[in-house]
Design a protein around this motif. Structure first.
Motif, PDB file in Angstrom:
ATOM      1  N   ALA A  61       0.978  -1.048   0.061  1.00 49.87           N
ATOM      2  CA  ALA A  61      -0.080   0.018  -0.078  1.00 49.87           C
ATOM      3  C   ALA A  61       0.633   1.336   0.066  1.00 49.87           C
ATOM      4  O   ALA A  61       0.397   2.549  -0.235  1.00 49.87           O
ATOM      5  CB  ALA A  61      -1.170  -0.008   1.161  1.00 49.87           C
ATOM      6  N   HIS A  62       2.257   1.038   0.250  1.00 51.81           N
ATOM      7  CA  HIS A  62       3.136   2.291   0.476  1.00 51.81           C
ATOM      8  C   HIS A  62       3.958   2.498  -0.762  1.00 51.81           C
ATOM      9  O   HIS A  62       4.304   3.688  -1.059  1.00 51.81           O
ATOM     10  CB  HIS A  62       3.739   2.226   1.883  1.00 51.81           C
ATOM     11  N   GLY A  63       4.257   1.570  -1.395  1.00 53.65           N
ATOM     12  CA  GLY A  63       5.130   1.605  -2.531  1.00 53.65           C
ATOM     13  C   GLY A  63       5.579   0.431  -3.148  1.00 53.65           C
ATOM     14  O   GLY A  63       4.736  -0.700  -2.800  1.00 53.65           O
ATOM     15  N   THR A  64       6.623   0.284  -3.733  1.00 51.43           N
ATOM     16  CA  THR A  64       7.135  -0.717  -4.796  1.00 51.43           C
ATOM     17  C   THR A  64       8.328  -1.312  -4.078  1.00 51.43           C
ATOM     18  O   THR A  64       9.314  -0.404  -3.410  1.00 51.43           O
ATOM     19  CB  THR A  64       7.162  -0.358  -6.150  1.00 51.43           C
ATOM     20  N   PHE A  65       8.832  -2.304  -4.510  1.00 46.06           N
ATOM     21  CA  PHE A  65      10.108  -3.168  -4.012  1.00 46.06           C
ATOM     22  C   PHE A  65      10.456  -3.919  -5.073  1.00 46.06           C
ATOM     23  O   PHE A  65      10.129  -4.649  -5.865  1.00 46.06           O
ATOM     24  CB  PHE A  65       9.863  -4.137  -2.833  1.00 46.06           C
ATOM     25  N   ARG A  66      11.844  -3.717  -5.667  1.00 43.53           N
ATOM     26  CA  ARG A  66      12.697  -4.247  -6.574  1.00 43.53           C
ATOM     27  C   ARG A  66      13.994  -4.938  -5.882  1.00 43.53           C
ATOM     28  O   ARG A  66      14.653  -4.155  -5.007  1.00 43.53           O
ATOM     29  CB  ARG A  66      12.802  -3.311  -7.931  1.00 43.53           C
ATOM     30  N   HIS A  67      14.190  -6.185  -6.224  1.00 43.50           N
ATOM     31  CA  HIS A  67      15.364  -6.554  -5.549  1.00 43.50           C
ATOM     32  C   HIS A  67      15.729  -8.068  -6.529  1.00 43.50           C
ATOM     33  O   HIS A  67      14.896  -8.734  -7.237  1.00 43.50           O
ATOM     34  CB  HIS A  67      14.973  -7.242  -4.156  1.00 43.50           C
ATOM     35  N   CYS A  68      17.346  -8.066  -6.242  1.00 38.81           N
ATOM     36  CA  CYS A  68      17.750  -9.432  -6.780  1.00 38.81           C
ATOM     37  C   CYS A  68      18.969 -10.042  -5.883  1.00 38.81           C
ATOM     38  O   CYS A  68      19.450  -9.331  -4.859  1.00 38.81           O
ATOM     39  CB  CYS A  68      18.140  -9.062  -8.328  1.00 38.81           C
ATOM     40  N   TYR A  69      19.367 -11.148  -6.358  1.00 44.90           N
ATOM     41  CA  TYR A  69      20.273 -11.907  -5.209  1.00 44.90           C
ATOM     42  C   TYR A  69      21.401 -12.168  -6.237  1.00 44.90           C
ATOM     43  O   TYR A  69      21.477 -12.586  -7.252  1.00 44.90           O
ATOM     44  CB  TYR A  69      19.668 -13.275  -4.860  1.00 44.90           C
TER      45      TYR A  69
END
Length: 598
Positions: free
Chosen positions: A548-556
């Motif tokens: 509800a607050h924003g977005t998240f992009r991630h990788c490993y």
């Protein structure tokens, strides 16, 4: 206030339980009947042993099915009670817990219950014993504290009072406000326990899932405030039935129990340990490794530079922006492969934070310092991770970086780079203890526990954070003692542009964790993306989440020893950790190389 603990809350023999309670600083104990029956010690020897340990026997428990019985059944109950009262005299206990009846012979007759409890209390008084009557949440006819009090009040015997148990009260959703209507002198005993909020049979909930105050979801502090307003001045006692505690070492469990009461007393204003000096950020994460080359290769590909080396130890400082990683190759650190062994936490008052840690029974670690080394305070977390309380470029405080000499390699000053969060795996029996430790000692706020599906089982994780997110630590554990799927740790690095960071990592020879194409097909169904955006994520192995607050992009990255790195980009105030993507990541890690956790 005095503190006490029921022996049923700890594992081991009665002697081991008493010793653990004493060493943890408890003033007294509740002797659970089964522990005494199984002990080779006579009641007199138990009494003497408690005295030697500085413990009082505050309660003997439990006495069951004593009221609202047919006269023939009650006569048998009185015979049993007489024997127990004589035993209590030998044991040195003057208060007995009587639980509301669950007997199929009990009748729904409050007047009869009061009359028989009056007779029981008279017999108890003859033996110098008080009767504390408690409503079991699953009692046959009496299951709430206010009902139990009405019966006690009607019985009207000076040797009869009530025992209040936070689990039995809060698990039923009873309003504890009414406790204030009970005269304090008639509250003979108080038992405290917390529990996770579960939808299940209350008996099974009670017998298997209780925990110490501050580890569950009950408002134990609110209940205690009502008890204190009523005028109760007896001990704060813990009665916790928990399958994990029964299989754990008694010593650490007792320390965890005492810590929970110290925090509870602080919360309600009964005690004032040194105020928490919550950390403001992560100064560094320290990896220990038998071979620096694989770790150095990953850090180099991530854009880190080896900017400094410790003056007297084989420890290198790698840095990019405000993200710092120490790589320690000391001989003593070569046994367990590459692992995350220590964390430096930025503290506005390192010495004060150490004093609080010590007051809350955290082991303060001795530091072997060479002349000129920065005076760093350190404590040990339950999983053995060393937590350094330190300062970086803070006026008036020693800077931990003074122990390092520059190598001449400049660090990339790109803004936005810092440690976003750390994931620390916990021994299976210390998950709740770790959450309480980080909350009480460091002033971090526990978030809700989350279950994550791994291809070979379930993982539990729980984040503890500062209010502003400057420090985020994710505590992870497998679902059972034999579950090896949670044995990796990771360091999540924040960046303002995860796409650019991932491209640079690949261009520098780094190996991103490959993500299955099916994941991106599902993303296309769940979210709308700009032209080419999803293809970019697919190419670079970037995962995506939204709240509800924003977005998240991630990788490993791939795993080195027991450690891997994560690149994350938070936009718009996103608060989570990409938990929805964790099963995909875990499966990909297993697929890469017989992976054992993360």
């Amino acid at each position: 206030m005095r503190t006490s603990i029921a022996t049923v809350s700890l594992s081991g023999s009665l002697t081991e339980k008493l010793t653990a309670a004493s060493l943890a600083g408890f003033d007294g104990v509740e002797i659970f009947e089964n522990d005494l029956l199984a002990s080779p010690l006579t009641p007199e020897e138990v009494r003497a042993h408690c005295a030697d340990l500085g413990l009082t026997v505050d309660l003997y428990q439990p006495m069951r099915d004593m009221e609202a019985l047919p006269e023939e059944e009650f006569a048998r109950a009185l015979r049993r009670a007489r024997h127990k009262f004589e035993l209590m005299r030998r044991l040195g206990a003057d208060t007995v817990l009587v639980c509301s009846s669950v007997s199929p012979h009990a009748v729904d007759d409050d007047a009869l219950a009061a009359e028989q409890l009056n007779r029981l209390a008279g017999l108890a008084q003859d033996h110098g014993v008080r009767v504390a009557y408690e409503a079991l949440a699953w009692g046959r006819h009496i299951s709430t504290y206010d009902h139990a009090w009405r019966v006690v009040k009607s019985a009207g015997h000076p040797a009869l009072g009530t025992c209040l148990d936070s689990f039995h009260i809060l698990s039923r959703g009873s309003d504890p406000q009414g406790i204030e209507d009970i005269p304090g002198e008639k509250i003979f005993f108080l038992q405290l326990a917390d529990a996770p909020l579960l939808a299940m049979d209350v008996l099974q909930w009670s017998r298997h899932y209780r925990c110490f105050p501050g580890q569950g979801g009950f408002d134990v502090a609110g209940l205690l405030r009502h008890v204190l307003r009523a005028g109760y001045d007896g001990p704060l006692s813990l009665e916790v039935f928990n399958d994990v505690f029964r299989q754990s070492e008694a010593g650490p469990t007792a320390v965890d129990a005492q810590r929970s009461l110290l925090l509870l007393q602080e919360t309600v204003g009964l005690a004032a340990p040194p105020a928490p000096a919550a950390p403001t950020g992560v100064a560094f994460a320290e990896l220990v490794t038998p071979d620096a080359a694989p770790v150095s290769a990953v850090l180099g590909a991530l854009g880190f530079a080896r900017t400094a080396r410790h003056r007297g130890k084989p420890v290198d400082l790698w840095q990019r922006g405000d993200a710092r990683v120490l790589v320690n190759t000391g001989p003593a650190e070569r046994r367990d492969g590459t692992r995350l062994a220590a964390v430096g936490l930025e503290s506005p008052d390192p010495a004060g934070a150490a004093r609080r840690a010590e007051a809350l029974l955290a082991p303060v670690l001795p530091r072997r310092r060479a002349p000129g080394d920065a005076p760093l305070e350190a404590v040990a977390a339950p999983d053995g991770t060393e937590l350094f309380l330190c300062a970086t470029a803070r006026p008036g405080l020693p800077d931990w970086r003074a122990d390092f000499e520059d190598t001449g390699a400049p660090a990339d000053a790109e803004p936005g780079w810092r440690v976003d969060h750390l994931s620390l795996t916990q021994p299976w029996h210390q998950f709740d203890e770790a959450a309480l430790f980080h909350r009480s000692v460091l002033g971090l706020r526990p978030q809700e526990s989350v279950d994550v599906a791994d291809p070979y089982g379930l993982l539990r994780s729980r984040a503890v954070t500062t209010e502003d997110g400057g420090v985020r630590i994710v505590l992870t554990v497998g679902a059972a003692p034999t579950d090896d799927t949670a044995h990796a740790q990771h360091i999540a690095l924040a960046t303002d542009d995860v796409v650019a960071a991932a491209r640079r990592f690949r261009a520098a020879g780094g190996a991103p964790l490959p993500i299955p194409a099916n994941y991106y097909d599902d993303l296309a169904a769940r979210f709308e993306f700009a032209d080419g955006e999803l293809e970019t994520y697919r190419e670079l192995g970037i995962l995506y989440d939204r709240d509800a607050h924003g977005t998240f992009r991630h990788c490993y990255t791939h795993t080195v020893g027991r450690v891997f790195f994560e690149l994350v980009q938070r936009d718009g105030g996103y608060r989570g950790y990409g938990a929805a993507n964790a099963p995909v990541r875990l499966a990909a890690q297993h697929a890469v190389r017989g992976f054992t956790g993360g």
